[in-house]
Design a protein around this motif. Structure first.
Motif, mmCIF file in Angstrom:
data_model
loop_
_atom_site.group_PDB
_atom_site.id
_atom_site.type_symbol
_atom_site.label_atom_id
_atom_site.label_comp_id
_atom_site.label_asym_id
_atom_site.label_seq_id
_atom_site.Cartn_x
_atom_site.Cartn_y
_atom_site.Cartn_z
ATOM 1 N N MET A 1 1.214 -1.442 0.123
ATOM 2 C CA MET A 1 -0.012 0.172 -0.174
ATOM 3 C C MET A 1 0.894 1.556 0.072
ATOM 4 S SD MET A 1 -3.231 1.291 2.919
ATOM 5 C CE MET A 1 -1.858 1.824 3.803
ATOM 6 N N ILE A 2 0.161 2.211 -0.872
ATOM 7 C CA ILE A 2 1.167 3.844 -1.079
ATOM 8 C C ILE A 2 0.897 4.258 -0.121
ATOM 9 C CG2 ILE A 2 1.571 5.362 -1.779
ATOM 10 C CD1 ILE A 2 1.084 4.090 -4.587
ATOM 11 N N ASP A 3 1.561 4.960 0.803
ATOM 12 C CA ASP A 3 1.610 5.801 2.137
ATOM 13 C C ASP A 3 1.839 6.777 2.047
ATOM 14 O OD1 ASP A 3 1.627 6.637 4.998
ATOM 15 O OD2 ASP A 3 3.258 6.866 5.128
ATOM 16 N N GLU A 4 2.533 7.169 1.043
ATOM 17 C CA GLU A 4 2.910 8.935 0.359
ATOM 18 C C GLU A 4 3.805 8.610 -1.154
ATOM 19 O OE1 GLU A 4 5.062 12.979 1.488
ATOM 20 O OE2 GLU A 4 4.566 11.141 3.368
ATOM 21 N N LEU A 5 3.822 9.598 -1.995
ATOM 22 C CA LEU A 5 3.754 10.029 -2.986
ATOM 23 C C LEU A 5 4.838 10.915 -3.374
ATOM 24 C CD1 LEU A 5 4.940 7.903 -5.182
ATOM 25 C CD2 LEU A 5 2.697 8.743 -6.560
ATOM 26 N N GLN A 6 5.917 11.049 -3.580
ATOM 27 C CA GLN A 6 6.108 12.373 -3.755
ATOM 28 C C GLN A 6 7.686 12.402 -5.548
ATOM 29 O OE1 GLN A 6 9.460 13.909 -0.780
ATOM 30 N NE2 GLN A 6 8.006 14.066 0.686
ATOM 31 N N VAL A 7 6.739 13.316 -5.512
ATOM 32 C CA VAL A 7 6.988 13.308 -7.363
ATOM 33 C C VAL A 7 7.856 14.424 -7.617
ATOM 34 C CG1 VAL A 7 6.472 12.958 -9.473
ATOM 35 C CG2 VAL A 7 5.482 11.700 -7.593
ATOM 36 N N SER A 8 8.667 14.397 -8.388
ATOM 37 C CA SER A 8 9.689 15.621 -8.840
ATOM 38 C C SER A 8 10.675 16.191 -10.347
ATOM 39 C CB SER A 8 10.789 16.131 -7.732
ATOM 40 O OG SER A 8 10.785 15.892 -6.568
ATOM 41 N N ASN A 9 9.830 16.290 -10.721
ATOM 42 C CA ASN A 9 9.954 16.897 -12.225
ATOM 43 C C ASN A 9 9.998 15.707 -12.997
ATOM 44 O OD1 ASN A 9 11.667 19.134 -11.991
ATOM 45 N ND2 ASN A 9 13.499 18.989 -10.918
ATOM 46 N N ILE A 10 8.990 14.974 -13.236
ATOM 47 C CA ILE A 10 8.089 14.526 -13.949
ATOM 48 C C ILE A 10 7.344 14.462 -14.751
ATOM 49 C CG2 ILE A 10 6.514 12.184 -14.381
ATOM 50 C CD1 ILE A 10 9.770 11.199 -13.124
ATOM 51 N N ALA A 11 7.260 14.716 -16.037
ATOM 52 C CA ALA A 11 6.725 15.826 -17.607
ATOM 53 C C ALA A 11 6.376 17.410 -17.173
ATOM 54 C CB ALA A 11 5.671 14.256 -16.814
ATOM 55 N N LEU A 12 5.187 17.266 -16.721
ATOM 56 C CA LEU A 12 5.036 18.448 -16.734
ATOM 57 C C LEU A 12 4.922 18.671 -15.527
ATOM 58 C CD1 LEU A 12 1.796 19.318 -18.398
ATOM 59 C CD2 LEU A 12 4.425 19.863 -19.565
ATOM 60 N N ILE A 13 5.165 17.911 -14.222
ATOM 61 C CA ILE A 13 5.057 17.810 -12.595
ATOM 62 C C ILE A 13 6.259 18.972 -12.405
ATOM 63 C CG2 ILE A 13 4.471 17.055 -10.575
ATOM 64 C CD1 ILE A 13 2.886 15.196 -11.908
ATOM 65 N N ARG A 14 6.254 19.869 -11.726
ATOM 66 C CA ARG A 14 7.859 20.206 -10.642
ATOM 67 C C ARG A 14 8.104 19.659 -9.840
ATOM 68 N NH1 ARG A 14 11.438 24.203 -11.949
ATOM 69 N NH2 ARG A 14 10.149 25.261 -12.906
ATOM 70 N N GLU A 15 6.770 19.424 -8.776
ATOM 71 C CA GLU A 15 7.086 19.327 -7.551
ATOM 72 C C GLU A 15 5.578 18.348 -7.055
ATOM 73 O OE1 GLU A 15 9.161 18.243 -5.382
ATOM 74 O OE2 GLU A 15 10.690 19.393 -6.492
ATOM 75 N N ALA A 16 5.178 17.176 -6.250
ATOM 76 C CA ALA A 16 4.421 17.135 -6.349
ATOM 77 C C ALA A 16 3.926 15.782 -5.268
ATOM 78 C CB ALA A 16 3.169 16.630 -7.716
ATOM 79 N N THR A 17 2.636 16.014 -4.385
ATOM 80 C CA THR A 17 3.192 14.792 -3.190
ATOM 81 C C THR A 17 1.656 14.391 -2.898
ATOM 82 O OG1 THR A 17 4.768 16.318 -1.911
ATOM 83 C CG2 THR A 17 2.947 14.325 -0.602
ATOM 84 N N LEU A 18 2.072 12.929 -3.180
ATOM 85 C CA LEU A 18 -0.023 12.500 -2.981
ATOM 86 C C LEU A 18 0.394 11.620 -1.918
ATOM 87 C CD1 LEU A 18 -2.336 11.389 -4.602
ATOM 88 C CD2 LEU A 18 -1.049 9.712 -5.669
ATOM 89 N N VAL A 19 -1.074 11.577 -1.220
ATOM 90 C CA VAL A 19 -0.686 11.169 -0.051
ATOM 91 C C VAL A 19 -2.373 9.976 -0.198
ATOM 92 C CG1 VAL A 19 -1.055 10.513 2.735
ATOM 93 C CG2 VAL A 19 0.421 12.638 1.162
#
Length: 535
Positions: A1-19
């Motif tokens: 199970m995903i507790d938290e996902l942090q994304v940096s510089n993927i496609a159009l995303i600069r910084e994003a967090t998914l909980v």
């Protein structure tokens, strides 16, 4: 199970967090806002192949970090990080330790299913079909599968041992072949103890039988025939005895000659018996000569004595017995293992073919909830030749898809559309519940071509699925969005290099997003409808 996902510089995303929540999480937003970027991030932590074009324009490095829990009993969890340079170089860390992409795939890939309309889903792989049926059938099928696999391994090990013994036999090639030849040759002649020595004595007499008979006969005649030695000696005895009254010395000589006559008579009798006892049989002589020749042949190869020949026979028998016994035992072991394997295969086929139609029926019920008409899954089982058996089973299995009762069932990969595949997957997952071993399900465009009552049904099925899984859904349906435990909106900020934002919405912001999904605006009517749906 995903507790938290942090994304940096993927496609159009600069910084994003998914909980995401442990239940149902939805991602919504305008078409083209960048929801695909989040799916790309998920693919990276699943260990899928990385493409440098995924890196945000103008940036040197993209990264995805996630904290995950491996099942409900994992209280500590673990972290994974994957970075990707603009040059295409990928790095992986698990709990801060450098790892390989393969290790990432093995660790995380089994925890999640990414069910996108354009993904090559496991549902298209027939090997996954039988795994689903086994998991759903539970103990009966899993124990039968475990027994089959143990028997399959035992049979494979027995076959390997037989090959080893046969190869070992071939490795001793010259010794074994010599022993086989010696045993065969000596066995053909079949010599008996003392036979050679007896022939050595008898054969010369048989070969010279005629001469021996003639010699004995002539000697007998010389002694006992009329005018022979006995007659001459007897005449001499008579004359000497007559004159013994004159000279006693002649009497003594007569007595000595009388004794000689007795010896001569005995010799004559022996010669007659010898003559009469010698038999001349050409066929018997030929047999004796052939037999003697065969025995001499054995002596030339393994002599110089017959004891040496017998010793060679014993040594050869011992060597071949060892080799043949090992091969015999290995063949018997393989035969026993194969019999057990066939019994286990029969039990496994019976368990699967009993459970599979019921599984298809249950999936069909869920598909009916999704208003897929008369669509159903059909179980196909085909026995394989023994040489094609695998640890997975003795048959090939596949779930076929039939969109209508009067249609021919066909493989899912050839018939079902992307939207249908997602809904079949959804229905299968609901039926499997906790049995499928996957914690997190991500659905992309599961609502393709869906509306009205089907949308409500889809929402209900997703809620049911979220009771046993963490479910993340990219959706355009308000009916799905309103039943989520968490709601994220994906939006795009315009500019020279557009930027995608990911924001959790609650309260009025969530109502506004539902209104937009319903009518494309946030009018009072739309907002009122959205509030009503959320309530």
């Amino acid at each position: 199970m995903i507790d938290e996902l942090q994304v940096s510089n993927i496609a159009l995303i600069r910084e994003a967090t998914l909980v995401p929540s442990a239940g149902l999480t939805v991602l919504t937003g305008e078409t083209g806002a960048g929801k695909t970027a989040l799916l790309s991030a998920l693919k990276l932590i699943l260990g899928e192949r990385a493409d440098s074009s995924t890196v945000r324009e103008g940036e040197e490095l993209a990264s995805v970090e996630a904290r995950l829990f491996d099942g409900p009993h994992d209280s500590e969890g673990f972290t994974v990080q994957r970075s990707l340079s603009a040059e295409g170089r990928s790095r992986v860390r698990i709990d801060g330790r450098i790892a390989s992409v393969r290790e990432l795939s093995e660790r995380v890939g089994v925890m999640m299913d990414l069910c996108g309309q354009h993904e090559h889903q496991r549902l298209l792989d027939p090997a996954h079909h039988v795994a689903m049926v086994d998991a759903w059938a539970g103990r009966a099928a899993l124990e039968a599968l475990e027994k089959y696999r143990a028997c399959f391994k035992a049979s494979r090990d027995a076959a390997k041992e037989l090959r080893r013994v046969e190869e070992a036999s071939r490795a001793q090639g010259s010794r074994v072949e010599e022993a086989r030849f010696a045993l065969e040759r000596i066995g053909e002649v079949d010599p008996k103890p003392g036979e050679y020595e007896e022939l050595e004595e008898l054969l010369p007499r048989s070969e010279h039988a005629e001469v021996l008979v003639a010699t004995a006969n002539d000697a007998h005649a010389s002694l006992a025939a009329e005018g022979g030695a006995l007659d001459a000696v007897n005449s001499a005895v008579a004359e000497l005895s007559r004159m013994a009254t004159v000279d006693r010395k002649l009497g003594d000589i007569a007595d000595a000659l009388s004794d000689a006559c007795i010896s001569l008579e005995d010799s004559a009798n022996e010669l007659r018996a010898y003559r009469d006892g010698v038999a001349f049989d050409p066929r018997e002589l030929a047999r004796m000569r052939e037999r003697y020749s065969d025995l001499k042949g054995l002596l030339r190869q393994w002599g110089p004595t017959m004891d040496d020949v017998f010793a060679m026979r014993d040594r050869s028998q011992e060597l071949l017995s060892l080799v043949d016994d090992e091969i015999k035992k290995a063949r018997e072991a393989l035969g026993s293992a194969e019999r057990e394997l066939f019994a286990a295969a029969k039990a496994l086929k019976r368990a699967r073919n009993t459970a599979a139609p019921r599984f298809c029926h249950e999936v069909g019920r869920q598909m009916a909830r999704l208003e897929m008409g008369g669509a159903e899954l059909v179980w196909e089982s085909r026995d394989l030749p023994r040489a094609e058996w695998t640890p997975a089973g003795p048959s090939s299995y596949e779930l076929l898809y039939r969109s209508g009762a009067g249609l021919t069932p066909r493989p899912l990969r050839r018939i079902a559309s992307g939207g249908e595949l997602s809904r079949v997957m959804l229905a299968s997952k609901v039926v499997l519940g906790n049995a499928d071993g996957v914690d997190t399900l991500v659905f992309d465009e599961v609502d393709a071509g869906v509306g009205g009552s089907t949308a409500r049904a889809l929402a209900g099925v997703l809620v049911d699925l979220a009771a046993t899984h963490q479910v993340i859904v990219v959706t355009h349906l308000a009916q799905v969005a309103v039943v989520a435990d968490k709601h994220y909106v994906v939006s795009k900020e315009p500019g020279d290099v557009p930027q995608t934002h990911l924001d959790e919405v609650t309260g009025e912001a969530r109502t506004a997003e539902i209104a937009r999904m319903l009518s494309g605006d946030q009018s009072e009517a739309s907002l009122a409808h959205a509030k009503q749906m959320l309530e």
